[in-house]
Design a protein around this motif. Structure first.
Motif, PDB file in Angstrom:
ATOM      1  N   GLN A 248       0.816  -1.220   0.000  1.00  0.00           N
ATOM      2  CA  GLN A 248       0.000   0.000   0.000  1.00  0.00           C
ATOM      3  C   GLN A 248       0.851   1.273   0.000  1.00  0.00           C
ATOM      4  O   GLN A 248       0.369   2.339  -0.364  1.00  0.00           O
ATOM      5  CB  GLN A 248      -0.942  -0.006   1.207  1.00  0.00           C
ATOM      6  CG  GLN A 248      -0.349   0.479   2.514  1.00  0.00           C
ATOM      7  CD  GLN A 248       0.759  -0.418   3.065  1.00  0.00           C
ATOM      8  OE1 GLN A 248       0.713  -1.638   2.855  1.00  0.00           O
ATOM      9  NE2 GLN A 248       1.747   0.157   3.739  1.00  0.00           N
ATOM     10  N   LEU A 249       2.131   1.189   0.415  1.00  0.00           N
ATOM     11  CA  LEU A 249       2.975   2.388   0.472  1.00  0.00           C
ATOM     12  C   LEU A 249       3.319   2.829  -0.946  1.00  0.00           C
ATOM     13  O   LEU A 249       3.992   2.108  -1.683  1.00  0.00           O
ATOM     14  CB  LEU A 249       4.260   2.112   1.259  1.00  0.00           C
ATOM     15  CG  LEU A 249       5.204   3.318   1.426  1.00  0.00           C
ATOM     16  CD1 LEU A 249       4.549   4.410   2.267  1.00  0.00           C
ATOM     17  CD2 LEU A 249       6.534   2.900   2.043  1.00  0.00           C
ATOM     18  N   ARG A 250       2.875   4.020  -1.326  1.00  0.00           N
ATOM     19  CA  ARG A 250       3.077   4.472  -2.700  1.00  0.00           C
ATOM     20  C   ARG A 250       3.741   5.844  -2.810  1.00  0.00           C
ATOM     21  O   ARG A 250       4.108   6.279  -3.883  1.00  0.00           O
ATOM     22  CB  ARG A 250       1.729   4.505  -3.442  1.00  0.00           C
ATOM     23  CG  ARG A 250       1.243   3.109  -3.826  1.00  0.00           C
ATOM     24  CD  ARG A 250       2.179   2.515  -4.890  1.00  0.00           C
ATOM     25  NE  ARG A 250       1.909   1.105  -5.179  1.00  0.00           N
ATOM     26  CZ  ARG A 250       2.602   0.104  -4.668  1.00  0.00           C
ATOM     27  NH1 ARG A 250       3.583   0.349  -3.815  1.00  0.00           N
ATOM     28  NH2 ARG A 250       2.328  -1.136  -4.980  1.00  0.00           N
ATOM     29  N   LEU A 251       3.898   6.541  -1.688  1.00  0.00           N
ATOM     30  CA  LEU A 251       4.546   7.861  -1.745  1.00  0.00           C
ATOM     31  C   LEU A 251       5.290   8.126  -0.450  1.00  0.00           C
ATOM     32  O   LEU A 251       4.749   7.920   0.639  1.00  0.00           O
ATOM     33  CB  LEU A 251       3.507   8.969  -1.967  1.00  0.00           C
ATOM     34  CG  LEU A 251       4.029  10.413  -1.893  1.00  0.00           C
ATOM     35  CD1 LEU A 251       5.026  10.682  -3.025  1.00  0.00           C
ATOM     36  CD2 LEU A 251       2.872  11.413  -1.951  1.00  0.00           C
ATOM     37  N   ILE A 252       6.548   8.577  -0.580  1.00  0.00           N
ATOM     38  CA  ILE A 252       7.325   9.091   0.537  1.00  0.00           C
ATOM     39  C   ILE A 252       7.423  10.597   0.315  1.00  0.00           C
ATOM     40  O   ILE A 252       8.168  11.058  -0.551  1.00  0.00           O
ATOM     41  CB  ILE A 252       8.718   8.446   0.605  1.00  0.00           C
ATOM     42  CG1 ILE A 252       8.594   6.938   0.822  1.00  0.00           C
ATOM     43  CG2 ILE A 252       9.548   9.080   1.715  1.00  0.00           C
ATOM     44  CD1 ILE A 252       9.910   6.189   0.708  1.00  0.00           C
ATOM     45  N   ALA A 253       6.620  11.344   1.073  1.00  0.00           N
ATOM     46  CA  ALA A 253       6.566  12.801   0.918  1.00  0.00           C
ATOM     47  C   ALA A 253       7.507  13.419   1.955  1.00  0.00           C
ATOM     48  O   ALA A 253       7.093  13.760   3.064  1.00  0.00           O
ATOM     49  CB  ALA A 253       5.139  13.305   1.092  1.00  0.00           C
TER      50      ALA A 253
END
Length: 328
Positions: free
Chosen positions: A71-76
């Protein structure tokens, strides 16, 4: 039926205004304390969150990314520098990375000039004297520093921050020189009255002040090593508001102690909070706790960038501040 809100995990305390807005927009998990997350906490975060909002203290390496859930799709990232994130591995796993460039430019450039003035005009020494009650009155030869105007400033890394430093330096009457991976366009050089040096070695040998403003990458690690530091004039000073790893800190310490470099102003350190204890003993070294970008306005603008990147991603578009390996 309303769309389920994205799950966002924030690894450090952020300004209240930023945390409030994140809470309004997303299913956000905030920190109760301002301590960095432990490794197990980071593992839990990447296993459960849709979006991770880390800071420079968090090592987002291949090992951690290997434990991330699908589910992890973005490291902001909350910050401009991404040397603590394995961007290539994230990309391979289909995880986007974004950062917050531009908003800290003026704040960091202001602090760079403050350090230049602090070292050359011996401001901390004067402050310490006054706090200890040791001032005996004015004297023609007391606390003599050096005039900033007319000095040659060598900027290592002429990006946004480097150019902002150049503008300030020109206002103080300094001569601006720079070394960069690529030479700037003629109109930009003319705007800053800046002289480009293709050879870093040759530039270092001729500068009165060297300001480190390049990012931390494998190619810039110890760019100012012992050999290059020895090229500098004994009267020169070094200022670093970028990343500590760019300078060989032990070599710099030895040379300042030996009188081979006149002083330094440092806001960042090679080993994080573990500052070389010998540096603390030197009166001609100004040490700050990584506060170059520490303004209320800057921190809030960083949070606004993070929110925009997440919202844009949520809407199915490329985050405006996406980082790709080719940029590093």
């Amino acid at each position: 039926m309303p769309r389920e809100r994205l799950s966002v995990v924030v690894t450090r305390r952020l300004p209240e205004a930023v945390e409030t807005r994140l809470s309004e927009l997303f299913d956000v998990r905030l920190r109760d304390t301002d301590d960095p997350m432990t490794r197990p906490e980071l593992v839990d975060a990447v296993k459960t969150a849709d979006i991770l909002v880390p800071t420079l203290n968090d090592q987002i390496d291949a090992g951690l990314l290997g434990q991330a859930g699908e589910q992890l799709r973005l490291i902001a990232n909350y910050g401009a520098g991404v040397d603590h994130i394995d961007v290539a591995t994230a990309r391979q796993r289909g995880i986007l990375v974004s950062n917050t460039p531009g908003v800290l430019t003026d704040d960091t450039a202001d602090m760079t000039m403050a350090l230049i003035l602090a070292v050359t005009r011996r401001i901390p020494e004067g402050l310490a004297m006054m706090q200890k009650g040791g001032w005996q009155g004015w004297s023609p030869n007391a606390m003599l520093g050096g005039r900033v105007g007319g000095r040659r400033l060598g900027i290592l890394g002429m990006g946004r921050i480097g150019q902002a430093v150049a503008r300030r330096a020109r206002a103080f009457g300094m001569q601006v020189h720079y070394h960069n991976r690529r030479r700037l366009r003629p109109e930009i050089e003319d705007e800053h009255e800046a002289t480009w040096w293709e050879s870093l070695d040759q530039m270092l040998a001729r500068m009165d002040v060297v300001s480190v403003n390049c990012p931390s990458t494998p190619s810039t690690f110890h760019l100012l090593n012992a050999r290059r530091l020895k090229l500098m004039k004994p009267s020169a000073v070094v200022v670093n508001t970028s990343r500590g790893e760019v300078i060989d800190e032990n070599a710099l310490t030895r040379m300042i102690r030996a009188g081979e470099i006149a002083g330094a102003g440092l806001d960042v350190y090679e080993d994080g909070v573990n500052v070389n204890p010998r540096l603390r003993e030197l009166s001609n070294v100004v040490l700050l706790p990584h506060m170059g970008s520490a303004t209320v306005e800057g921190r809030i603008e960083m949070g606004e960038k993070v929110i925009i990147n997440i919202k844009t991603f949520e809407d199915g578009h490329r985050p405006p501040d996406q980082v790709v390996p080719a940029m590093l």
